[in-house]
Scaffold this motif. Sequence first.
Motif, short mmCIF file in Angstrom:
data_model
loop_
_atom_site.label_atom_id
_atom_site.label_comp_id
_atom_site.label_asym_id
_atom_site.label_seq_id
_atom_site.Cartn_x
_atom_site.Cartn_y
_atom_site.Cartn_z
N LYS A 213 0.82 -1.39 0.04
CA LYS A 213 0.10 0.04 0.09
C LYS A 213 0.89 1.22 0.07
O LYS A 213 0.49 2.31 -0.58
N ALA A 214 1.94 1.20 0.72
CA ALA A 214 3.00 2.35 0.80
C ALA A 214 3.59 2.69 -0.23
O ALA A 214 3.96 3.69 -0.72
N SER A 219 0.34 9.44 -2.31
CA SER A 219 0.42 9.94 -1.10
C SER A 219 -1.10 10.51 -0.86
O SER A 219 -1.59 11.32 -1.60
N HIS A 262 -7.17 4.76 4.38
CA HIS A 262 -6.08 4.70 3.68
C HIS A 262 -5.07 5.91 4.08
O HIS A 262 -3.75 5.60 4.15
N GLN A 263 -5.46 7.07 4.82
CA GLN A 263 -4.64 8.27 5.04
C GLN A 263 -4.00 7.48 6.63
O GLN A 263 -2.83 7.82 6.73
N SER A 265 -3.40 4.60 7.29
CA SER A 265 -2.44 3.51 6.97
C SER A 265 -1.33 4.12 6.46
O SER A 265 -0.05 3.71 6.84
N GLU A 266 -1.29 4.96 5.69
CA GLU A 266 -0.24 5.77 5.29
C GLU A 266 0.64 6.55 6.13
O GLU A 266 1.78 6.57 6.32
N ASN A 269 2.50 4.02 8.39
CA ASN A 269 3.56 3.35 7.69
C ASN A 269 4.71 4.52 7.42
O ASN A 269 5.86 4.13 7.85
N VAL A 270 4.41 5.65 7.10
CA VAL A 270 5.54 6.65 6.65
C VAL A 270 5.91 7.09 7.90
O VAL A 270 7.31 7.08 7.88
#
Length: 341
Positions: A213-214, A219, A262-263, A265-266, A269-270
């Motif tokens: 996903k990342a 972004s 999704h936001q 999750s990112e 992750n980031v």
Amino acid sequence: MISLALILIGFSVVSALLLTVTHFRAANYSEQPFARSMGLLLLAALAGLQIAHWGWLYIDQPWIDTALYRMLLFTVAPAFWAFSQPLLKVQAFAGFHSRPLLHALPIAFAPWLVGDVAMPLAFVVGAGYLVSLGRDIHHLRMQRAEYAKEIALLGTIFVIAVGVALLGILQTQLPDKLFFILYAIAIGLSFLLVQAALGLRPQLSVEVTEAAKAAYGNSTLTRVDCPTMLDRLATLIDAERIYENPDLSLAGLAQRLGLTPHQLSELVNVHLGKGFSRYLREIRVAAAGRMLCAEPSASVLSIGLSVGFSAQSNFYETFREIEGMTPGQYRKLRLNGGIRP
């Protein structure tokens, strides 16, 4: 080499059965049911090939010359590719669903192919799938160190598959039973790698999906105040202890923060260098570790349930994965050593 091949054949068949009832449970693939189906098909195909190899190498039964063996040969590559695609990509996986007959066509024609043609052709077809899979793995190479082991595992299995494909294409030029010995060993080594990886990271499929996903997604954080969101996330975790809710999900926590799943999750992750599922498991295990030492009379199960785990088996499995020992061993070590987390 025949002895090694026979040992790995037995290991492969047993591993296929164990993976079916443990890793490929519906709960582990709740968001990826198609990947689960393809994974089970892949296990069945590999186990069937290994049984045929055993018959040829150990009791000289020519099961490798049967129509079923040829069908299994043509099944492995598309099943492996189809299993990996939903895990490696966040886009809607429509390629396989929109053209299922195209992928099944070689399998359907396999019974009518003679052995000398079927073997190299199966591996030529497999090489095409490997090129596609290799491109996906290469795209993930830039992911953070958190996913290095997962990507290395996929890469190693990919390299083994490439080697087998080359041997298969040249199979008629190899002496006697050498190809089938090497093929059986390669399948066994792949099972060994998978078992080792899942022993260390039971949630491997989830974490690879999050890495993808990342890697593949654009972004979604361009208009998000990330420092503020991270502070709000820390408040929900530290002050409100939202992780104690066993039904907490990515979508539910994202809604509390005013983000899309999704936001969030990112963001995790980031900025935190790990997938959401890993992040939540680490939070719960850390909280359990503190309680194990602060409340020595409390049962291990009650502590696991109080920090958000839904079952004892899930608590023990996750705790061992992250801390390298059981909750009971952790408590004994910390209290006897006078160490407090």
